[in-house]
Design an enzyme around this catalytic site. Structure first.
Site, short mmCIF file in Angstrom:
data_model
loop_
_atom_site.label_atom_id
_atom_site.label_comp_id
_atom_site.label_asym_id
_atom_site.label_seq_id
_atom_site.Cartn_x
_atom_site.Cartn_y
_atom_site.Cartn_z
N GLU A 1 5.84 -3.70 0.05
CA GLU A 1 4.94 -4.39 0.92
C GLU A 1 3.74 -3.90 0.46
O GLU A 1 3.23 -2.63 0.55
CB GLU A 1 5.35 -4.43 2.37
N CYS B 1 -3.02 -3.36 6.92
CA CYS B 1 -2.98 -4.60 5.90
C CYS B 1 -3.16 -5.90 6.30
O CYS B 1 -3.58 -6.63 5.62
CB CYS B 1 -1.43 -4.25 5.36
P1 NDP Z 1 -0.92 4.14 -1.37
O1 NDP Z 1 -0.54 3.02 -2.32
O2 NDP Z 1 -2.27 4.89 -1.83
O3 NDP Z 1 0.01 4.93 -1.04
C1 NDP Z 1 1.48 4.77 -0.37
C2 NDP Z 1 2.49 5.66 -0.73
O4 NDP Z 1 2.72 5.65 -1.98
C3 NDP Z 1 1.92 6.99 -0.34
O5 NDP Z 1 3.07 7.59 0.19
C4 NDP Z 1 1.49 7.73 -1.61
O6 NDP Z 1 1.66 9.12 -1.78
C5 NDP Z 1 2.58 6.92 -2.79
N1 NDP Z 1 2.18 6.72 -4.11
C6 NDP Z 1 0.99 7.03 -4.69
N2 NDP Z 1 1.14 7.03 -6.08
C7 NDP Z 1 2.49 6.76 -6.21
C8 NDP Z 1 3.49 6.56 -7.51
N3 NDP Z 1 2.74 6.55 -8.54
N4 NDP Z 1 4.62 6.36 -7.31
C9 NDP Z 1 5.12 6.77 -6.12
N5 NDP Z 1 4.53 6.70 -4.87
C10 NDP Z 1 3.35 6.90 -5.15
O7 NDP Z 1 -1.41 3.37 -0.17
P2 NDP Z 1 -1.96 4.19 1.21
O8 NDP Z 1 -1.13 5.09 1.50
O9 NDP Z 1 -3.59 4.27 0.93
O10 NDP Z 1 -2.03 2.80 2.30
C11 NDP Z 1 -2.81 1.69 2.32
C12 NDP Z 1 -2.34 0.56 1.66
O11 NDP Z 1 -1.01 -0.01 2.13
C13 NDP Z 1 -3.29 -0.79 1.85
O12 NDP Z 1 -3.58 -1.37 0.59
C14 NDP Z 1 -2.40 -1.73 2.74
O13 NDP Z 1 -2.86 -2.83 2.75
C15 NDP Z 1 -1.03 -1.21 2.34
N6 NDP Z 1 -0.19 -1.58 3.66
C16 NDP Z 1 0.59 -2.83 3.50
C17 NDP Z 1 1.61 -3.08 4.46
C18 NDP Z 1 2.10 -4.34 4.51
O14 NDP Z 1 3.09 -4.46 5.18
N7 NDP Z 1 2.00 -5.30 3.48
C19 NDP Z 1 1.47 -2.18 5.44
C20 NDP Z 1 0.66 -1.14 5.64
C21 NDP Z 1 -0.28 -0.97 4.57
P3 NDP Z 1 0.46 9.91 -1.52
O15 NDP Z 1 -0.15 9.90 -0.18
O16 NDP Z 1 0.55 11.42 -1.92
O17 NDP Z 1 -0.69 9.59 -2.78
#
Ligand code: NDP
Length: 566
Positions: A338, A372
């Site tokens: 998502e 989001c």
């Molecule tokens: P990110 O994509 O930056 O991070 C999400 C998670 O992925 C974190 O735990 C992050 O770790 C991890 N991550 C980062 N890089 C990798 C990789 N290469 N492989 C595996 N895991 C990885 O998102 P945010 O946390 O900044 O959240 C905001 C985003 O989430 C927005 O785009 C928002 O729209 C979306 N979102 C969507 C929702 C939905 O239901 N559609 C709901 C809520 C949010 P680390 O923190 O260590 O970087």
């Protein structure tokens, strides 16, 4: 002479007992209202079988912070949590607490010199160990009856209720939610537990195949195996709980990799998982760098599924990595992803403009626009445009700003990276359109950005196309209602939208044409409730998994069909 079974009698007796038991189950389940419950929230469904005292699912009410007693209670909780800042949180793998060489300090975005907690950072060896332990626990947990797993998850909800104020305080301090937003996060986490517990029982009773006179046929929903849960920081309790418990209640075991900016809340979640009596090894806590340890977990040949919520770029990367078969891998990994949105509220000229303006402001600036589902485009039909812009501007300028602990309307954004990116978008937007409100930032104490409106934005402008994830709203003028619908669909995303109109024909046209996973009418575009508004987006917003809906748990199961000749 005792009673003797006829030839082949034992087999027949077993069969008769099985049929009688199935019949009694059927009677207990179906007869009260003569039909199968469609979902846990089905208001006319019978009481769920097995846990007789289980009440019908209903959403957890949010706290009323206008009441003096509640304000005093949250202030007390904040003071108690303040006294616990700066502690260390080790990894949790099975029953072991593991300190690592490297830690990350999670800071308070409203006071960035304040460290909320120091969180251990896993490396590959710990990731391997976590996957081993999760598989070791899978044999046991997958065989625990669904009703017992559901009870554990409901108990987790009870623990969250008991610790509610404390959790609100952690959310306020670690990610800068104001009290109401933090409380809604906890309420949603409780809802996910309660809803998925009931859903798991429902699936355990489902046997949707036709009868045959000479066969006993069943279709069972069995768990997948070990999954990796990768969660974002913006709903650090609700989304982490929902993604994890959906997998756990259906019998899977998991390794969770929470966002680093919200590692302490994830550690609190682990405390509660333990308090709820969910056995060690079912949920393993593995904070660490997303790019290294997250990636490694996704690649791992023993990872059976990945449940991810986060940005589009990371989601697409995970999808690609997971699709590539690793040596020793014997399944196709399932990916639930998502991702982001570029959500809009469409305002017709025949609309209640006051209510539309209130919906836009709440959806654009609630939790600083870091949802989001946040409204980042107001698409307004020409005849109403100037008046709407004025109304929204006036409401926006009335919003209070400040540190989250003081409970303002708008608090700080998550971190320096987020702050810089949002400020850059404001600069881009100011060139692409006209700055109509806000626009200033101040990162001296916390990462503060004024709620901002960029007016007269072209539909192809970057500020109209790219997810900003901050308190920035693009105002866009549509020639007429059909043009507004076209603009609504003109991005790569498809998460939420709302249409404000008094015209039945226009509302129906919007329902038909606006291509998003969650469409609302005459309200804001945020605030989906578990059970009521199954949530998930189209296109680059993700796999449309519909969290909090009646199909969600299927994503963590596989259907096994068994046919026995009698
Ligand atoms: P990110 O994509 O930056 O991070 C999400 C998670 O992925 C974190 O735990 C992050 O770790 C991890 N991550 C980062 N890089 C990798 C990789 N290469 N492989 C595996 N895991 C990885 O998102 P945010 O946390 O900044 O959240 C905001 C985003 O989430 C927005 O785009 C928002 O729209 C979306 N979102 C969507 C929702 C939905 O239901 N559609 C709901 C809520 C949010 P680390 O923190 O260590 O970087």
């Amino acid at each position: 002479m005792g009673f003797r079974l006829p030839h082949n009698g034992r087999r027949w007796l077993c069969y008769a007992l099985a049929v009688t038991r199935a019949y009694l189950r059927y009677v207990a389940l179906f007869v009260p209202c003569g039909r199968f419950p469609k979902s846990a929230s089905d208001p006319e469904g019978p009481p769920e079988k097995g846990v007789r005292c289980m009440r019908q699912f209903s959403n957890e009410p949010v706290m009323d912070y206008s009441a003096a007693a509640n304000r005093a209670a949250i202030e007390e909780a904040l003071a108690e949590v303040q006294a616990q800042l700066g502690r260390h949180y080790p990894l949790i793998i099975g029953s072991r607490r593991i300190d690592t060489r490297r830690e990350v300090g999670s800071v308070n975005p409203s006071r960035h010199e304040q460290v909320v907690g120091h969180v251990a950072q896993a490396e590959r060896a710990e990731a391997d160990a976590a996957i081993d332990v999760a598989w070791d626990s899978f044999g046991m947990w997958s065989r625990v009856p669904a009703e017992a797993r559901a009870l554990s998850v409901m108990k987790l909800a009870a623990v969250m209720r008991r610790r509610r104020l404390e959790l609100v305080a952690w959310l306020v301090l670690e990610v800068s939610k104001n009290w109401r937003e933090a409380d809604a996060d906890v309420a949603e986490a409780i809802d996910f537990c309660e809803f998925y517990a009931r859903e798991a029982i429902r699936y355990s009773q489902m046997n949707a195949v036709h009868p045959h006179p000479s066969e006993i046929n069943v279709q069972l929903y069995i768990p997948l195996g070990v999954g990796v849960i990768i969660s974002p920081w913006n709903f650090p309790l609700a989304i982490l709980t929902g993604m994890t418990m959906a997998a756990v209640v259906t019998g899977n075991t998991v390794v969770i990799k929470p966002a680093n900016t919200a590692g302490v809340i994830a550690a609190k979640f682990m405390e509660m998982v333990e308090e709820a009596g969910i056995p060690d090894g079912v949920v393993n806590y593995l904070p660490g760098s997303g790019a290294s340890i997250g990636d490694y977990l996704v690649q791992n040949p023993r990872t059976r599924f990945i449940n991810f919520t986060g940005s589009k770029d990371v989601g697409l990367h995970i999808n690609q990595v997971a699709a590539s078969r690793q040596p020793g891998q014997i399944w196709i990994k399932r990916v639930v992803a998502e991702m982001g949105g570029k959500n809009c509220i469409i305002v017709d000229d025949a609309a209640d403009l006051e209510s539309a303006a209130t919906g836009i402001v709440a959806s654009a600036y609630g939790f600083q626009g870091q949802k989001c589902s946040a409204c980042s485009r107001a698409i307004v039909v020409d005849a109403a445009y100037d008046e709407m812009l004025e109304r929204v501007r006036a409401l926006t300028e009335r919003l209070s700003l400040g540190p989250a602990a003081d409970n303002p309307d708008v608090a700080s954004v998550i971190d320096e990276k987020g702050y810089r990116s949002i400020m850059q978008y404001i600069e881009i937007g100011s060139r692409e359109g006209r700055l109509a409100a806000g626009g200033r930032g101040d990162a001296s104490l916390g990462y503060n950005i004024e709620p901002t409106i960029i007016a007269d934005v072209d539909p192809r402008a970057r500020i109209a196309q790219e997810e900003v994830f901050g308190p920035v709203l693009a105002f866009m003028r549509a020639r007429d209602f059909d043009h507004a619908l076209e603009m609504a669909n003109d991005t790569e995303y498809g998460l939420t939208a709302s249409v404000c109109s008094k015209s039945r024909l226009h509302i129906e046209r919007a329902k038909d044409r606006v291509h998003v996973g969650n469409l609302y009418v005459n309200r804001g575009c945020t605030g989906a409730l578990v059970g009521l508004h199954p949530f998930g987006g189209f296109n680059m917003s993700g796999t449309d998994s519909k969290a909090g809906g009646p199909d969600y748990l299927l994503l963590f199961t596989q259907a096994k069909s068994i046919s026995e000749t009698v």
